[in-house]
Design a protein around this motif. Structure first.
Motif, PDB file in Angstrom:
ATOM      1  N   MET A   1       0.900  -0.991  -0.049  1.00 42.83           N
ATOM      2  CA  MET A   1       0.010  -0.126   0.129  1.00 42.83           C
ATOM      3  C   MET A   1       0.923   1.285  -0.093  1.00 42.83           C
ATOM      4  O   MET A   1       1.714   1.321   0.960  1.00 42.83           O
ATOM      5  N   GLU A   2       0.861   2.042  -0.849  1.00 43.42           N
ATOM      6  CA  GLU A   2       1.473   3.314  -0.995  1.00 43.42           C
ATOM      7  C   GLU A   2       0.631   4.342  -0.110  1.00 43.42           C
ATOM      8  O   GLU A   2      -0.519   4.699  -0.538  1.00 43.42           O
ATOM      9  N   GLY A  28       8.592  -2.064   8.647  1.00 42.81           N
ATOM     10  CA  GLY A  28       7.555  -2.436   7.799  1.00 42.81           C
ATOM     11  C   GLY A  28       7.387  -1.168   6.896  1.00 42.81           C
ATOM     12  O   GLY A  28       6.532  -1.233   6.196  1.00 42.81           O
ATOM     13  N   THR A  29       8.428  -0.217   6.705  1.00 43.28           N
ATOM     14  CA  THR A  29       8.231   0.512   5.678  1.00 43.28           C
ATOM     15  C   THR A  29       9.300   0.443   4.573  1.00 43.28           C
ATOM     16  O   THR A  29      10.371   0.006   4.797  1.00 43.28           O
ATOM     17  N   ASN A  30       9.014   0.699   3.347  1.00 41.39           N
ATOM     18  CA  ASN A  30       9.896   0.583   2.236  1.00 41.39           C
ATOM     19  C   ASN A  30       9.872   1.685   1.276  1.00 41.39           C
ATOM     20  O   ASN A  30       8.745   2.053   1.094  1.00 41.39           O
ATOM     21  N   ASN A  31      10.623   1.612   0.394  1.00 43.99           N
ATOM     22  CA  ASN A  31      10.538   2.517  -1.001  1.00 43.99           C
ATOM     23  C   ASN A  31      10.023   3.793  -0.391  1.00 43.99           C
ATOM     24  O   ASN A  31       9.390   4.729  -0.982  1.00 43.99           O
ATOM     25  N   ILE A  32      10.967   4.498   0.507  1.00 45.84           N
ATOM     26  CA  ILE A  32      10.675   5.676   1.004  1.00 45.84           C
ATOM     27  C   ILE A  32      11.085   6.737   0.363  1.00 45.84           C
ATOM     28  O   ILE A  32      12.277   6.789  -0.013  1.00 45.84           O
ATOM     29  N   ILE A  33      10.469   7.853  -0.125  1.00 41.08           N
ATOM     30  CA  ILE A  33      10.761   9.161  -0.813  1.00 41.08           C
ATOM     31  C   ILE A  33      10.586  10.263   0.017  1.00 41.08           C
ATOM     32  O   ILE A  33       9.224  10.463   0.356  1.00 41.08           O
ATOM     33  N   ASN A  44       5.923   2.632   1.131  1.00 37.23           N
ATOM     34  CA  ASN A  44       5.012   1.691   1.094  1.00 37.23           C
ATOM     35  C   ASN A  44       4.958   0.978   2.336  1.00 37.23           C
ATOM     36  O   ASN A  44       6.156   0.773   2.897  1.00 37.23           O
ATOM     37  N   THR A  45       3.867   0.366   2.724  1.00 37.20           N
ATOM     38  CA  THR A  45       3.833  -0.515   3.906  1.00 37.20           C
ATOM     39  C   THR A  45       2.558  -1.380   3.845  1.00 37.20           C
ATOM     40  O   THR A  45       1.799  -1.141   2.854  1.00 37.20           O
ATOM     41  N   SER A  46       2.392  -2.425   4.604  1.00 34.59           N
ATOM     42  CA  SER A  46       1.297  -3.326   4.566  1.00 34.59           C
ATOM     43  C   SER A  46       0.364  -2.958   5.289  1.00 34.59           C
ATOM     44  O   SER A  46      -0.782  -3.720   5.281  1.00 34.59           O
ATOM     45  N   ASN A  47       0.456  -2.285   6.258  1.00 33.51           N
ATOM     46  CA  ASN A  47      -0.690  -2.252   7.389  1.00 33.51           C
ATOM     47  C   ASN A  47      -0.772  -0.650   7.896  1.00 33.51           C
ATOM     48  O   ASN A  47       0.134   0.143   8.030  1.00 33.51           O
ATOM     49  N   ALA A  48      -2.090  -0.472   8.333  1.00 39.50           N
ATOM     50  CA  ALA A  48      -2.431   0.998   8.817  1.00 39.50           C
ATOM     51  C   ALA A  48      -1.611   1.462  10.011  1.00 39.50           C
ATOM     52  O   ALA A  48      -1.321   2.536  10.321  1.00 39.50           O
ATOM     53  N   GLU A  49      -1.178   0.347  10.867  1.00 34.72           N
ATOM     54  CA  GLU A  49      -0.753   0.553  12.136  1.00 34.72           C
ATOM     55  C   GLU A  49       0.522   1.134  11.796  1.00 34.72           C
ATOM     56  O   GLU A  49       1.321   2.033  12.611  1.00 34.72           O
ATOM     57  N   THR A  50       1.313   0.592  11.051  1.00 34.82           N
ATOM     58  CA  THR A  50       2.712   1.129  10.689  1.00 34.82           C
ATOM     59  C   THR A  50       2.646   2.545  10.275  1.00 34.82           C
ATOM     60  O   THR A  50       3.349   3.260  10.744  1.00 34.82           O
ATOM     61  N   VAL A  51       1.446   3.107   9.442  1.00 33.80           N
ATOM     62  CA  VAL A  51       1.425   4.448   8.868  1.00 33.80           C
ATOM     63  C   VAL A  51       1.057   5.381  10.229  1.00 33.80           C
ATOM     64  O   VAL A  51       1.794   6.368  10.431  1.00 33.80           O
ATOM     65  N   GLU A  52       0.391   4.896  11.369  1.00 35.94           N
ATOM     66  CA  GLU A  52       0.488   5.705  12.516  1.00 35.94           C
ATOM     67  C   GLU A  52       1.770   6.046  13.180  1.00 35.94           C
ATOM     68  O   GLU A  52       2.024   6.950  13.711  1.00 35.94           O
TER      69      GLU A  52
END
Lengths: 66, 66
Positions: A1-2, A28-33, A44-52
């Motif tokens: 998920m971007e 759990g984060t990658n392709n960071i710009i 990119n990350t696979s879940n919403a918790e990581t976004v928080e």
């Protein structure tokens, strides 16, 4: 998920590096710009918790998520 | 001898820290004050050669002495 976060307060290369490091520090984060011009961070990350967690890590560095 | 250098390009606390570190890295400097608001660096040193080394150290960090 971007994910794209709008980040206020980055003014220079040091700020860009600080935000990059903050996002990298969350597992759990990658392709960071990080874009100073667009005032945003994309990753990119696979879940919403990581976004928080990313939001918290960026705010802990003194920047605002808008 | 108190020296005041006008420095262009410092935009944030990281810049301030980078300039402080650059001046600290030159032996023979003390009482260093970096002001973002005034765009200047103040320090004491006993000789003119040290001042030239400080200017180079700051410029090496990407800032302009004006």
């Amino acid at each position: 998920m971007e994910t794209i976060l709008k980040v206020e307060g980055m003014t220079c290369g040091h700020c860009k590096a600080a935000v990059m490091k903050a996002v990298e520090g969350v597992s759990g984060t990658n392709n960071i710009i990080v874009s100073l011009e667009n005032k945003e961070v994309t990753f990119n990350t696979s879940n919403a918790e990581t976004v928080e967690k990313v939001k918290e890590a960026i705010e802990d560095q003194g920047y605002d998520i808008v």
